[in-house]
Design a protein around this motif. Structure first.
Motif, PDB file in Angstrom:
ATOM      1  N   LYS A  89      -4.417  -8.456   0.716  1.00  0.00           N
ATOM      2  CA  LYS A  89      -4.081  -7.257   1.481  1.00  0.00           C
ATOM      3  C   LYS A  89      -5.182  -6.212   1.384  1.00  0.00           C
ATOM      4  CE  LYS A  89       0.947  -7.787   1.134  1.00  0.00           C
ATOM      5  NZ  LYS A  89       2.191  -7.271   0.504  1.00  0.00           N
ATOM      6  N   ALA A  90      -5.793  -6.076   0.205  1.00  0.00           N
ATOM      7  CA  ALA A  90      -6.888  -5.117   0.051  1.00  0.00           C
ATOM      8  C   ALA A  90      -8.030  -5.461   0.994  1.00  0.00           C
ATOM      9  CB  ALA A  90      -7.376  -5.100  -1.396  1.00  0.00           C
ATOM     10  N   LEU A  91      -8.346  -6.743   1.099  1.00  0.00           N
ATOM     11  CA  LEU A  91      -9.415  -7.158   2.007  1.00  0.00           C
ATOM     12  C   LEU A  91      -8.991  -6.989   3.459  1.00  0.00           C
ATOM     13  CD1 LEU A  91     -10.713 -10.335   0.155  1.00  0.00           C
ATOM     14  CD2 LEU A  91     -11.812  -8.099   0.301  1.00  0.00           C
ATOM     15  N   ASN A  92      -7.704  -7.212   3.751  1.00  0.00           N
ATOM     16  CA  ASN A  92      -7.224  -7.010   5.117  1.00  0.00           C
ATOM     17  C   ASN A  92      -7.311  -5.548   5.530  1.00  0.00           C
ATOM     18  OD1 ASN A  92      -6.647  -9.712   5.494  1.00  0.00           O
ATOM     19  ND2 ASN A  92      -4.490  -9.528   4.951  1.00  0.00           N
ATOM     20  N   VAL A  93      -7.020  -4.632   4.594  1.00  0.00           N
ATOM     21  CA  VAL A  93      -7.159  -3.204   4.885  1.00  0.00           C
ATOM     22  C   VAL A  93      -8.616  -2.890   5.183  1.00  0.00           C
ATOM     23  CG1 VAL A  93      -7.067  -0.883   3.878  1.00  0.00           C
ATOM     24  CG2 VAL A  93      -5.140  -2.429   3.612  1.00  0.00           C
ATOM     25  N   GLU A  94      -9.507  -3.431   4.365  1.00  0.00           N
ATOM     26  CA  GLU A  94     -10.940  -3.190   4.557  1.00  0.00           C
ATOM     27  C   GLU A  94     -11.399  -3.721   5.909  1.00  0.00           C
ATOM     28  OE1 GLU A  94     -15.072  -3.833   4.719  1.00  0.00           O
ATOM     29  OE2 GLU A  94     -13.794  -5.534   4.241  1.00  0.00           O
ATOM     30  N   GLN A  95     -10.860  -4.880   6.302  1.00  0.00           N
ATOM     31  CA  GLN A  95     -11.306  -5.500   7.542  1.00  0.00           C
ATOM     32  C   GLN A  95     -10.571  -4.950   8.768  1.00  0.00           C
ATOM     33  OE1 GLN A  95     -10.693  -9.659   6.757  1.00  0.00           O
ATOM     34  NE2 GLN A  95     -12.418  -9.793   5.348  1.00  0.00           N
ATOM     35  N   GLY A  96      -9.350  -4.435   8.572  1.00  0.00           N
ATOM     36  CA  GLY A  96      -8.556  -3.947   9.689  1.00  0.00           C
ATOM     37  C   GLY A  96      -8.635  -2.447   9.856  1.00  0.00           C
ATOM     38  N   LEU A  97      -7.928  -1.726   9.003  1.00  0.00           N
ATOM     39  CA  LEU A  97      -7.923  -0.266   9.077  1.00  0.00           C
ATOM     40  C   LEU A  97      -9.334   0.298   9.031  1.00  0.00           C
ATOM     41  CD1 LEU A  97      -6.288   2.454   8.924  1.00  0.00           C
ATOM     42  CD2 LEU A  97      -6.467   2.243   6.434  1.00  0.00           C
ATOM     43  N   HIS A  98     -10.127  -0.157   8.076  1.00  0.00           N
ATOM     44  CA  HIS A  98     -11.471   0.387   7.934  1.00  0.00           C
ATOM     45  C   HIS A  98     -12.361   0.026   9.106  1.00  0.00           C
ATOM     46  CE1 HIS A  98     -11.355   1.115   3.294  1.00  0.00           C
ATOM     47  NE2 HIS A  98     -10.561   1.905   3.982  1.00  0.00           N
ATOM     48  N   ALA A  99     -12.216  -1.200   9.612  1.00  0.00           N
ATOM     49  CA  ALA A  99     -13.061  -1.597  10.739  1.00  0.00           C
ATOM     50  C   ALA A  99     -12.848  -0.663  11.923  1.00  0.00           C
ATOM     51  CB  ALA A  99     -12.754  -3.042  11.132  1.00  0.00           C
ATOM     52  N   GLY A 100     -11.588  -0.294  12.172  1.00  0.00           N
ATOM     53  CA  GLY A 100     -11.309   0.638  13.259  1.00  0.00           C
ATOM     54  C   GLY A 100     -11.923   1.998  13.023  1.00  0.00           C
ATOM     55  N   PHE A 101     -11.788   2.506  11.799  1.00  0.00           N
ATOM     56  CA  PHE A 101     -12.348   3.809  11.480  1.00  0.00           C
ATOM     57  C   PHE A 101     -13.877   3.785  11.482  1.00  0.00           C
ATOM     58  CE2 PHE A 101      -8.260   5.236   9.366  1.00  0.00           C
ATOM     59  CZ  PHE A 101      -8.042   6.266  10.272  1.00  0.00           C
ATOM     60  N   LEU A 102     -14.452   2.707  10.987  1.00  0.00           N
ATOM     61  CA  LEU A 102     -15.907   2.630  10.955  1.00  0.00           C
ATOM     62  C   LEU A 102     -16.474   2.697  12.370  1.00  0.00           C
ATOM     63  CD1 LEU A 102     -16.356  -0.134   8.216  1.00  0.00           C
ATOM     64  CD2 LEU A 102     -16.748   2.318   7.963  1.00  0.00           C
ATOM     65  N   ALA A 103     -15.834   1.971  13.285  1.00  0.00           N
ATOM     66  CA  ALA A 103     -16.278   2.023  14.673  1.00  0.00           C
ATOM     67  C   ALA A 103     -16.023   3.397  15.279  1.00  0.00           C
ATOM     68  CB  ALA A 103     -15.571   0.932  15.482  1.00  0.00           C
ATOM     69  N   GLN A 104     -14.855   3.961  14.998  1.00  0.00           N
ATOM     70  CA  GLN A 104     -14.489   5.272  15.542  1.00  0.00           C
ATOM     71  C   GLN A 104     -15.456   6.366  15.106  1.00  0.00           C
ATOM     72  OE1 GLN A 104     -10.478   6.397  14.510  1.00  0.00           O
ATOM     73  NE2 GLN A 104     -10.753   8.526  15.120  1.00  0.00           N
ATOM     74  N   ASN A 167      -4.223  13.783  15.631  1.00  0.00           N
ATOM     75  CA  ASN A 167      -4.904  13.671  14.347  1.00  0.00           C
ATOM     76  C   ASN A 167      -5.703  12.362  14.311  1.00  0.00           C
ATOM     77  OD1 ASN A 167      -5.681  13.456  11.648  1.00  0.00           O
ATOM     78  ND2 ASN A 167      -3.750  14.250  10.861  1.00  0.00           N
ATOM     79  N   ALA A 168      -7.014  12.477  14.174  1.00  0.00           N
ATOM     80  CA  ALA A 168      -7.888  11.303  14.188  1.00  0.00           C
ATOM     81  C   ALA A 168      -7.668  10.407  12.974  1.00  0.00           C
ATOM     82  CB  ALA A 168      -9.349  11.752  14.237  1.00  0.00           C
ATOM     83  N   PHE A 169      -6.969  10.932  11.967  1.00  0.00           N
ATOM     84  CA  PHE A 169      -6.776  10.190  10.721  1.00  0.00           C
ATOM     85  C   PHE A 169      -5.351   9.663  10.577  1.00  0.00           C
ATOM     86  CE2 PHE A 169      -9.469  14.024  10.015  1.00  0.00           C
ATOM     87  CZ  PHE A 169     -10.695  13.381  10.154  1.00  0.00           C
ATOM     88  N   GLN A 170      -4.595   9.654  11.668  1.00  0.00           N
ATOM     89  CA  GLN A 170      -3.185   9.279  11.599  1.00  0.00           C
ATOM     90  C   GLN A 170      -2.984   7.833  11.144  1.00  0.00           C
ATOM     91  OE1 GLN A 170      -0.733  11.634  12.081  1.00  0.00           O
ATOM     92  NE2 GLN A 170       0.571  10.053  11.152  1.00  0.00           N
ATOM     93  N   ALA A 171      -3.886   6.943  11.529  1.00  0.00           N
ATOM     94  CA  ALA A 171      -3.744   5.541  11.119  1.00  0.00           C
ATOM     95  C   ALA A 171      -3.832   5.406   9.600  1.00  0.00           C
ATOM     96  CB  ALA A 171      -4.816   4.680  11.788  1.00  0.00           C
ATOM     97  N   TRP A 172      -4.674   6.222   8.971  1.00  0.00           N
ATOM     98  CA  TRP A 172      -4.768   6.219   7.502  1.00  0.00           C
ATOM     99  C   TRP A 172      -3.445   6.694   6.915  1.00  0.00           C
ATOM    100  CZ3 TRP A 172      -4.072   9.242   3.304  1.00  0.00           C
ATOM    101  CH2 TRP A 172      -4.714   8.883   2.108  1.00  0.00           C
ATOM    102  N   ILE A 173      -2.906   7.781   7.453  1.00  0.00           N
ATOM    103  CA  ILE A 173      -1.635   8.331   6.969  1.00  0.00           C
ATOM    104  C   ILE A 173      -0.520   7.299   7.128  1.00  0.00           C
ATOM    105  CG2 ILE A 173       0.096  10.126   7.363  1.00  0.00           C
ATOM    106  CD1 ILE A 173      -2.246  11.925   8.331  1.00  0.00           C
ATOM    107  N   ASN A 174      -0.487   6.625   8.267  1.00  0.00           N
ATOM    108  CA  ASN A 174       0.561   5.636   8.519  1.00  0.00           C
ATOM    109  C   ASN A 174       0.471   4.454   7.552  1.00  0.00           C
ATOM    110  OD1 ASN A 174       1.418   7.217  10.645  1.00  0.00           O
ATOM    111  ND2 ASN A 174       0.424   5.976  12.218  1.00  0.00           N
ATOM    112  N   THR A 175      -0.746   4.048   7.210  1.00  0.00           N
ATOM    113  CA  THR A 175      -0.932   2.901   6.317  1.00  0.00           C
ATOM    114  C   THR A 175      -0.369   3.189   4.938  1.00  0.00           C
ATOM    115  OG1 THR A 175      -2.885   2.087   7.489  1.00  0.00           O
ATOM    116  CG2 THR A 175      -2.649   1.444   5.169  1.00  0.00           C
TER     117      THR A 175
END
Length: 233
Positions: A89-104, A167-175
């Protein structure tokens, strides 16, 4: 964040109850961090979030390996699978949530590849890995627990605030405010209490020591992002 939101803890008299009480001043300092205040209302400067999310991506790669080491030390198959799942799950967060934010926020895969951990991030991950490798299973559990527990409480407290539209950070809050994340944190709390019941007095002392130290590193990690920490020389 209100103290009563961050202060939720197991109702029974347990190792984790005492540990959570022990870090009350650290939790108060975390609640006061400007990074979390500004993240919750959407006013966090983009360059600070870029620094945070890039460092967190580096952190999670090491944290996943730490969880895998903890899994290898687990006393039964259920706990082995539990922490192997957490590593995934930690790697999935890095690859999913973070990938979206990194691109954003304009961070390329090449930027991630070239990134160096901040002094605080480097110290934190090396502390966790050293503890996982060299200490007993109960002590290793206590070192990884603050990341689960503090992120749960921070995410829950922020999610309970009035929603900021756009809020541009809402996905982080939701996670981190998600009930599934809370359930996972509660499970690690329960496993730590179970391990503590079979630990020696010396082990329990060490468990508390590493729990406090990891909690201090949690504060340092967020504070370092707010200050755009880099290596001074």
């Amino acid at each position: 964040m209100q103290d009563n939101q961050m202060a939720s803890q197991p109702a029974t008299d347990s190792f984790t109850t005492a540990a959570w009480e022990r870090i009350a001043s650290i939790r108060a300092s975390i609640e006061a961090l400007p990074l979390l205040e500004r993240l919750s209302d959407g006013t966090l400067p983009p360059e600070i979030f870029r620094h945070y999310i890039l460092q967190d991506a580096l952190y999670l790669k090491h944290y996943a390996r730490c969880l895998a080491v903890v899994a290898a030390k687990a006393p039964d198959n259920a706990q082995v699978l539990r922490f192997l799942g957490s590593a995934q799950k930690a790697l999935n967060v890095e690859q999913g949530l973070h990938a979206g934010f990194l691109a954003q926020f304009g961070i390329t895969p090449a930027d991630v590849e070239a990134a160096e951990p901040s002094p605080s991030g480097f110290a934190y991950t090396n502390f966790l890995l050293a503890t996982a490798y060299h200490c007993s299973y109960p002590v290793a559990l206590s070192a990884i627990l603050p990341c689960f527990w503090i992120y749960w409480k921070v995410g829950e407290a922020i999610k309970n605030r009035p929603l900021t539209e756009g809020n541009a950070f809402q996905a982080w809050i939701n996670t981190y405010g998600d009930p599934q994340f809370a359930a996972g944190a509660r499970e690690v709390i329960a496993l730590t209490d179970f391990a503590a019941r079979g630990a020696s007095e010396a082990e329990r002392t060490q468990m508390l020591d590493v729990f406090v130290r990891a909690s201090q590193y949690e504060w340092m990690f967020w504070d370092s992002a707010w200050n755009l920490e880099t290596w001074p020389v």
